[in-house]
Write a protein that holds these residues in place. Structure first.
Motif, PDB file in Angstrom:
ATOM      1  N   ARG A 258       0.846  -1.203   0.000  1.00  0.00           N
ATOM      2  CA  ARG A 258       0.000   0.000   0.000  1.00  0.00           C
ATOM      3  C   ARG A 258       0.880   1.253   0.000  1.00  0.00           C
ATOM      4  NH1 ARG A 258      -3.598   0.458   4.868  1.00  0.00           N
ATOM      5  NH2 ARG A 258      -1.752  -0.319   5.917  1.00  0.00           N
ATOM      6  N   PHE A 259       0.428   2.248  -0.714  1.00  0.00           N
ATOM      7  CA  PHE A 259       1.171   3.506  -0.764  1.00  0.00           C
ATOM      8  C   PHE A 259       0.235   4.674  -0.483  1.00  0.00           C
ATOM      9  CE2 PHE A 259       3.482   0.719  -3.656  1.00  0.00           C
ATOM     10  CZ  PHE A 259       4.776   0.865  -3.185  1.00  0.00           C
ATOM     11  N   LEU A 260       0.831   5.735   0.044  1.00  0.00           N
ATOM     12  CA  LEU A 260       0.138   7.006   0.150  1.00  0.00           C
ATOM     13  C   LEU A 260       0.773   7.916  -0.897  1.00  0.00           C
ATOM     14  CD1 LEU A 260      -1.950   8.177   2.141  1.00  0.00           C
ATOM     15  CD2 LEU A 260      -0.038   9.062   3.470  1.00  0.00           C
ATOM     16  N   LEU A 261      -0.047   8.564  -1.690  1.00  0.00           N
ATOM     17  CA  LEU A 261       0.475   9.515  -2.676  1.00  0.00           C
ATOM     18  C   LEU A 261       0.167  10.906  -2.144  1.00  0.00           C
ATOM     19  CD1 LEU A 261      -0.861   7.697  -5.848  1.00  0.00           C
ATOM     20  CD2 LEU A 261       1.524   7.871  -5.124  1.00  0.00           C
ATOM     21  N   HIS A 350       6.906   9.815  11.536  1.00  0.00           N
ATOM     22  CA  HIS A 350       5.938   8.747  11.857  1.00  0.00           C
ATOM     23  C   HIS A 350       6.475   7.382  11.446  1.00  0.00           C
ATOM     24  CE1 HIS A 350       2.768  11.543  13.010  1.00  0.00           C
ATOM     25  NE2 HIS A 350       3.211  12.318  12.038  1.00  0.00           N
ATOM     26  N   GLY A 351       7.777   7.320  11.195  1.00  0.00           N
ATOM     27  CA  GLY A 351       8.407   6.035  10.882  1.00  0.00           C
ATOM     28  C   GLY A 351       8.157   5.573   9.449  1.00  0.00           C
ATOM     29  N   LEU A 352       7.796   6.483   8.564  1.00  0.00           N
ATOM     30  CA  LEU A 352       7.484   6.094   7.180  1.00  0.00           C
ATOM     31  C   LEU A 352       8.510   6.696   6.206  1.00  0.00           C
ATOM     32  CD1 LEU A 352       3.618   6.708   7.286  1.00  0.00           C
ATOM     33  CD2 LEU A 352       4.807   4.514   7.480  1.00  0.00           C
ATOM     34  N   HIS A 353       8.722   5.983   5.100  1.00  0.00           N
ATOM     35  CA  HIS A 353       9.738   6.422   4.124  1.00  0.00           C
ATOM     36  C   HIS A 353       9.060   6.872   2.833  1.00  0.00           C
ATOM     37  CE1 HIS A 353      13.338   4.738   6.292  1.00  0.00           C
ATOM     38  NE2 HIS A 353      12.300   4.325   7.014  1.00  0.00           N
ATOM     39  N   SER A 354       9.568   7.984   2.272  1.00  0.00           N
ATOM     40  CA  SER A 354       8.944   8.568   1.070  1.00  0.00           C
ATOM     41  C   SER A 354      10.016   8.941   0.064  1.00  0.00           C
ATOM     42  CB  SER A 354       8.188   9.856   1.424  1.00  0.00           C
ATOM     43  OG  SER A 354       7.329   9.662   2.511  1.00  0.00           O
ATOM     44  N   LYS A 355       9.608   8.995  -1.185  1.00  0.00           N
ATOM     45  CA  LYS A 355      10.477   9.533  -2.239  1.00  0.00           C
ATOM     46  C   LYS A 355       9.611  10.296  -3.237  1.00  0.00           C
ATOM     47  CE  LYS A 355      11.706   6.950  -5.934  1.00  0.00           C
ATOM     48  NZ  LYS A 355      10.654   7.110  -6.937  1.00  0.00           N
ATOM     49  N   LEU A 366       5.711   9.629  -2.922  1.00  0.00           N
ATOM     50  CA  LEU A 366       5.159   8.288  -2.695  1.00  0.00           C
ATOM     51  C   LEU A 366       5.617   7.843  -1.311  1.00  0.00           C
ATOM     52  CD1 LEU A 366       4.166   5.668  -4.343  1.00  0.00           C
ATOM     53  CD2 LEU A 366       6.586   5.283  -4.730  1.00  0.00           C
ATOM     54  N   THR A 367       4.677   7.447  -0.458  1.00  0.00           N
ATOM     55  CA  THR A 367       5.043   6.997   0.891  1.00  0.00           C
ATOM     56  C   THR A 367       4.667   5.537   1.045  1.00  0.00           C
ATOM     57  OG1 THR A 367       4.628   9.205   1.753  1.00  0.00           O
ATOM     58  CG2 THR A 367       4.678   7.433   3.369  1.00  0.00           C
ATOM     59  N   LEU A 368       5.615   4.739   1.463  1.00  0.00           N
ATOM     60  CA  LEU A 368       5.364   3.304   1.655  1.00  0.00           C
ATOM     61  C   LEU A 368       4.595   3.095   2.957  1.00  0.00           C
ATOM     62  CD1 LEU A 368       5.888   0.299   0.991  1.00  0.00           C
ATOM     63  CD2 LEU A 368       8.096   0.534   2.121  1.00  0.00           C
ATOM     64  N   LEU A 369       3.461   2.397   2.860  1.00  0.00           N
ATOM     65  CA  LEU A 369       2.682   2.072   4.069  1.00  0.00           C
ATOM     66  C   LEU A 369       2.904   0.587   4.373  1.00  0.00           C
ATOM     67  CD1 LEU A 369      -0.693   3.886   3.209  1.00  0.00           C
ATOM     68  CD2 LEU A 369       1.192   4.719   4.645  1.00  0.00           C
ATOM     69  N   HIS A 370       3.792   0.315   5.303  1.00  0.00           N
ATOM     70  CA  HIS A 370       4.059  -1.100   5.597  1.00  0.00           C
ATOM     71  C   HIS A 370       2.883  -1.715   6.361  1.00  0.00           C
ATOM     72  CE1 HIS A 370       5.077   0.067   9.669  1.00  0.00           C
ATOM     73  NE2 HIS A 370       5.853   1.007   9.168  1.00  0.00           N
ATOM     74  N   ASP A 371       2.890  -3.048   6.427  1.00  0.00           N
ATOM     75  CA  ASP A 371       1.712  -3.757   6.961  1.00  0.00           C
ATOM     76  C   ASP A 371       1.364  -3.364   8.397  1.00  0.00           C
ATOM     77  OD1 ASP A 371       1.458  -4.987   4.606  1.00  0.00           O
ATOM     78  OD2 ASP A 371       2.382  -6.884   5.213  1.00  0.00           O
ATOM     79  N   ASP A 372       2.391  -2.962   9.177  1.00  0.00           N
ATOM     80  CA  ASP A 372       2.125  -2.700  10.596  1.00  0.00           C
ATOM     81  C   ASP A 372       1.724  -1.258  10.889  1.00  0.00           C
ATOM     82  OD1 ASP A 372       2.811  -5.293  11.055  1.00  0.00           O
ATOM     83  OD2 ASP A 372       4.937  -4.817  11.407  1.00  0.00           O
ATOM     84  N   LEU A 388      -0.425  21.772   5.181  1.00  0.00           N
ATOM     85  CA  LEU A 388       0.507  22.487   4.293  1.00  0.00           C
ATOM     86  C   LEU A 388      -0.108  22.720   2.903  1.00  0.00           C
ATOM     87  CD1 LEU A 388       3.811  20.606   5.170  1.00  0.00           C
ATOM     88  CD2 LEU A 388       3.146  22.893   5.897  1.00  0.00           C
ATOM     89  N   GLY A 389      -1.366  22.301   2.752  1.00  0.00           N
ATOM     90  CA  GLY A 389      -2.055  22.516   1.466  1.00  0.00           C
ATOM     91  C   GLY A 389      -1.855  21.382   0.482  1.00  0.00           C
ATOM     92  N   PHE A 390      -1.286  20.258   0.948  1.00  0.00           N
ATOM     93  CA  PHE A 390      -1.059  19.139   0.033  1.00  0.00           C
ATOM     94  C   PHE A 390      -2.282  18.213   0.013  1.00  0.00           C
ATOM     95  CE2 PHE A 390       3.691  19.349   1.470  1.00  0.00           C
ATOM     96  CZ  PHE A 390       3.830  20.561   0.813  1.00  0.00           C
ATOM     97  N   ASP A 391      -2.471  17.513  -1.129  1.00  0.00           N
ATOM     98  CA  ASP A 391      -3.552  16.517  -1.240  1.00  0.00           C
ATOM     99  C   ASP A 391      -2.984  15.124  -1.003  1.00  0.00           C
ATOM    100  OD1 ASP A 391      -5.567  18.233  -1.790  1.00  0.00           O
ATOM    101  OD2 ASP A 391      -5.544  17.928  -3.967  1.00  0.00           O
ATOM    102  N   CYS A 392      -3.841  14.229  -0.528  1.00  0.00           N
ATOM    103  CA  CYS A 392      -3.397  12.863  -0.216  1.00  0.00           C
ATOM    104  C   CYS A 392      -4.307  11.842  -0.876  1.00  0.00           C
ATOM    105  CB  CYS A 392      -3.580  12.668   1.279  1.00  0.00           C
ATOM    106  SG  CYS A 392      -2.091  12.515   2.155  1.00  0.00           S
ATOM    107  N   PHE A 393      -3.742  10.798  -1.451  1.00  0.00           N
ATOM    108  CA  PHE A 393      -4.560   9.705  -1.973  1.00  0.00           C
ATOM    109  C   PHE A 393      -3.955   8.402  -1.497  1.00  0.00           C
ATOM    110  CE2 PHE A 393      -3.440  12.796  -5.190  1.00  0.00           C
ATOM    111  CZ  PHE A 393      -4.634  13.254  -5.696  1.00  0.00           C
ATOM    112  N   GLU A 394      -4.829   7.487  -1.047  1.00  0.00           N
ATOM    113  CA  GLU A 394      -4.347   6.118  -0.824  1.00  0.00           C
ATOM    114  C   GLU A 394      -4.804   5.348  -2.041  1.00  0.00           C
ATOM    115  OE1 GLU A 394      -4.661   3.436   2.880  1.00  0.00           O
ATOM    116  OE2 GLU A 394      -5.299   5.436   3.490  1.00  0.00           O
TER     117      GLU A 394
END
Ligand SMILES: Nc1ncnc2c1ncn2[C@@H]1O[C@H](COP(=O)(O)OP(=O)(O)OP(=O)(O)O)[C@@H](O)[C@H]1O
Ligand SMILES: C[C@@](O)(CCO)CC(=O)[O-]
Length: 434
Positions: A258-261, A350-355, A366-372, A388-394
């Motif tokens: 799963r990713f968060l955009l 929050h312990g999440l990695h993005s690029k 792109l943010t990686l949503l690990h299983d835990d 900050l005015g950003f939009d989010c999509f899962e």
């Protein structure tokens, strides 16, 4: 006729099609892929939709509401008298630079006059999108006329999208794939009822979509249109002769990820970002080539990691390292942005990695949503980035590529233009060319 177009069945006026194609995320390898390195990319659940109706009059209409157009652009076919100067020299099916220059000139002139009051960026987006349409339409018309198979008809085209435009999620490629498919269908170069030939139809669509992408981007690698055409999860490499090497990674561990955009909404333009990287490469080849090689190695390392039977913990730890490494290398190519680094900072807390994903320079991370990861954490991240005015999509990754519905019985043109975007996503009955 180019070998990439199938035999032409009889054409009928008053045909109606709905076409849709997904956007994409590039997990690893953007920019490097333009220079022959490998990328790993996947389709996303957000898509573009194109309604097309063939009609008897000589009128062509193209309506692009997502680009801020309030009226359809329209032309009489007699207005579009472009000489095919390159006709004899041009290798069949290759990009016609001379036609492109003429179409661009024509479009810039036309759209500057027609959409006064729109922002410069919107005008440029409209000019590019209209150029891509005219280029493809005129090229396919020319092929049909050369083969003396051309029945006269007009077109009504409407394009909608659930993708943010110019955000790194392949909106241009999904538009290009929809356009190529709609036009190939309307000229009768592909036949929706021929379900035995899905692969060669998809290759033909991809070939023409790449030409539209070339109008939009200059020197695209072809990864975006390939994902938008075939869907799924792919390792993509373009050989030096232009030959595509595509490895299907469907069913791998990546597909269930799963990713968060996160869309910074900072406008940028892929054509310029790609051109800037090329300038850097030409200026500092000994420095930039190793960066591109390192990015290539990240893609290869990841593909091997997908195949290794490592534990979930090891997989996650290495996946996250690769995300960080790829982001920093992209920054060193000059395609980063402070807003993208801000997203990395917030998600890292929050312990999440993005690029960054796609061309960078703004656009999406792109943010990686690990299983835990807890829902509470995702919620928190969403709140912080939206402040900050950003939009989010899962979004889901690895869904189907281009799809078509023939002879629409259910939707008429007005309904298509006015329906809620969430309803577009609920349309059923697609034929996919997988
Ligand atoms: N829904 C749409 N309707 C018409 N044209 C579109 C649409 N979406 C994208 N385009 C065309 O594609 C251009 C955006 O291309 P660009 O490559 O900059 O963005 P992107 O494809 O979203 O990002 P990336 O290439 O990094 O994935 C727009 O300027 C427009 O010309
Ligand atoms: C930046 C780039 O690598 C990806 C854009 O989505 C350009 C391309 O591959 O054509």
């Amino acid at each position: 006729m180019s070998s990439s177009v199938t035999n032409k069945p009889p054409h009928k006026i008053n045909r109606k099609f709905l076409v849709s194609a997904p956007g994409k995320v590039i997990l690893f390898g953007e920019h490097a892929v333009v220079f022959g390195k490998s990328a790993v990319a996947s389709s996303v659940g957000l898509r573009s939709y194109l309604y097309l109706e063939t009609r008897e009059e000589e009128l062509l209409e193209l309506y692009l509401p997502e680009l801020g157009a309030t009226e359809p652009f329209s032309w009489k076919k007699s207005e579009l008298t472009f000489e095919f100067a390159a006709k004899n020299q041009q290798e069949k099916g290759s990009f016609n630079q001379i036609l492109y220059e003429k179409v661009k000139f024509f479009t810039i002139d036309k759209i500057n006059k027609n959409v006064e009051g729109n922002s410069l960026i919107k005008i440029q987006q409209q000019q590019a999108a209209v150029s891509a349409f005219l280029y493809l339409y005129l090229t396919l018309l020319h092929i049909a006329e050369t083969e003396q198979k051309q029945e006269q008809f007009g077109l009504t085209i409407r394009v909608r999208s659930t993708l943010p435009v110019g955000a790194g999620l392949g909106s241009s490629a999904s538009y290009s794939v929809c356009l190529a498919t709609g036009l190939l269908l309307s000229f009768g170069f592909i036949d929706i009822s021929n379900t035995n030939d899905n692969r060669s139809i998809a290759e033909s669509i991809n070939h023409w979509a790449f030409q539209a992408e070339t109008v939009l981007h200059g020197t695209p690698s072809g990864v975006d249109n390939t994902v938008a055409t075939f869907g799924g999860v792919l390792k993509f490499t373009k050989g030096s002769s232009g030959h595509l090497m595509i490895e299907n990674l469907k069913g791998s561990r990546f597909q269930s990820t799963r990713f968060l955009l996160i869309d910074t909404k900072i406008p940028r333009d892929t054509r310029t970002l790609v051109a800037n990287v090329r300038v850097k490469l030409e200026k500092y080849p000994d420095i930039v080539n190793p960066i591109l090689d390192a990015i290539q190695n990240i893609s290869l390392y990841f593909v091997n990691l997908l195949k290794d039977h490592v534990s979930d913990n090891t997989f996650l730890e290495k996946f996250q390292d690769l995300i960080d490494l790829n982001h920093h290398l992209l920054n060193s190519l000059g395609v980063g942005h402070l807003a993208l680094d801000k997203i990395r900072e917030i998600t890292a807390r929050h312990g999440l990695h993005s690029k960054l994903t796609g061309a960078g320079g703004g656009g999406c991370a792109l943010t990686l949503l690990h299983d835990d990861v807890l829902n509470e954490v995702i919620k928190r991240v969403k709140i912080e980035v939206s402040e900050l005015g950003f939009d989010c999509f899962e979004t889901l990754v690895g869904g189907p590529g281009v799809g078509v519905i023939d002879s629409l019985g259910v939707i008429d043109v007005n309904e298509f233009v006015t329906m809620e975007k969430s309803m577009l996503q609920k349309i059923n009955g697609w034929h996919f060319y997988e």
